[in-house]
Design an enzyme around this catalytic site. Sequence first.
Site, short mmCIF file in Angstrom:
data_model
loop_
_atom_site.label_atom_id
_atom_site.label_comp_id
_atom_site.label_asym_id
_atom_site.label_seq_id
_atom_site.Cartn_x
_atom_site.Cartn_y
_atom_site.Cartn_z
N SER A 140 0.53 -1.38 -0.09
CA SER A 140 -0.35 0.31 0.35
C SER A 140 1.00 1.12 0.32
O SER A 140 1.90 1.33 0.45
CB SER A 140 -0.94 0.19 1.22
OG SER A 140 -1.42 1.15 1.48
N TYR A 156 -0.90 -1.16 10.77
CA TYR A 156 -0.79 -1.53 9.16
C TYR A 156 -0.01 -0.88 8.32
O TYR A 156 0.95 -1.44 7.59
CB TYR A 156 -2.21 -0.57 8.73
CG TYR A 156 -2.25 -1.65 7.30
CD1 TYR A 156 -2.79 -2.62 6.73
CD2 TYR A 156 -2.35 0.08 6.27
CE1 TYR A 156 -3.13 -2.42 4.91
CE2 TYR A 156 -2.46 -0.24 4.84
CZ TYR A 156 -3.11 -1.50 4.66
OH TYR A 156 -3.49 -2.10 2.88
#
Length: 234
Positions: A140, A156
């Site tokens: 990401s 994350y």
Amino acid sequence: MRHGGRTALVTGGARGIGLEMCRQLAAQGLRVLVGARGREAAEEACRAIGPAALPLALDVTSAKSVTEAVREATGLTGGIDVLVNNAGVSLDRELRPPYVDEDILRATLDTNLTGAWRMAEVVVPGMVEAGYGRVVNVTSSYGSLALMDSGRHPAYRISKASLNALTRMLAAELSGTGVLVNAADPGWTRSGMGGPSAPRGPAEGADTPVWLATLPEGDETTGRLFADRRPLPW
Ligand SMILES: NC(=O)c1ccc[n+]([C@@H]2O[C@H](COP(=O)([O-])OP(=O)(O)OC[C@H]3O[C@@H](n4cnc5c(N)ncnc54)[C@H](OP(=O)(O)O)[C@@H]3O)[C@@H](O)[C@H]2O)c1
């Protein structure tokens, strides 16, 4: 149908961006092993994809599950040519550094980093032996150190930054073997994780990972990070 005869394994392939990757890989002529924690979910996805798809019960947080799934997959197909480490979780709540929820951090790393690493440990030796492999780690832009300008979603983002580091190391270790290892950011995509208001649909989210999963024979792209098929800063 440029990739006929090749086999891809997609972790977390029964829903979200992973399901769309499985569809696109099957449409390009690959046989696709659709990983999901529940076999029924994997079977349902396979019915939707078509005969090129085979279900695989696979929980990347369990070394036993990974070993058994890869053994089953190899028995079914003869070998895995493409590994897409797509399975991921986003568990953060409001805490930001210096505060830490260690349970959330551990659980996030166990799936997003160690899960991909466990998969590579079991799958990559067969690729090296075959002299061909494509490993795609689904990361990401949140994991980009260059874009790390706040403490939001710390577990994350650290998990994806670590997955990026694993991508670089694995690519370096596998240099010259025929196994290419890259990281792909799908962008903010509608899914269980991305939610309903994300700007892009699964087809767009799956495009860059599938492109890297199907880099042609002789391509030397490895150890790189891409979004929308363009380089993204680490
Ligand atoms: N959506 C976005 O905006 C976005 C943006 C950037 C990056 N990403 C990345 O894209 C990837 C796919 O996300 P998504 O948006 O499609 O999310 P999603 O709809 O929430 O799907 C997550 C997938 O991960 C699988 N998974 C979770 N834990 C697992 C485990 N322990 N073992 C095996 N599979 C597991 C799930 O499988 P089950 O069916 O077994 O639950 C599911 O298929 C993730 O790596 C995510 O970080 C997403």
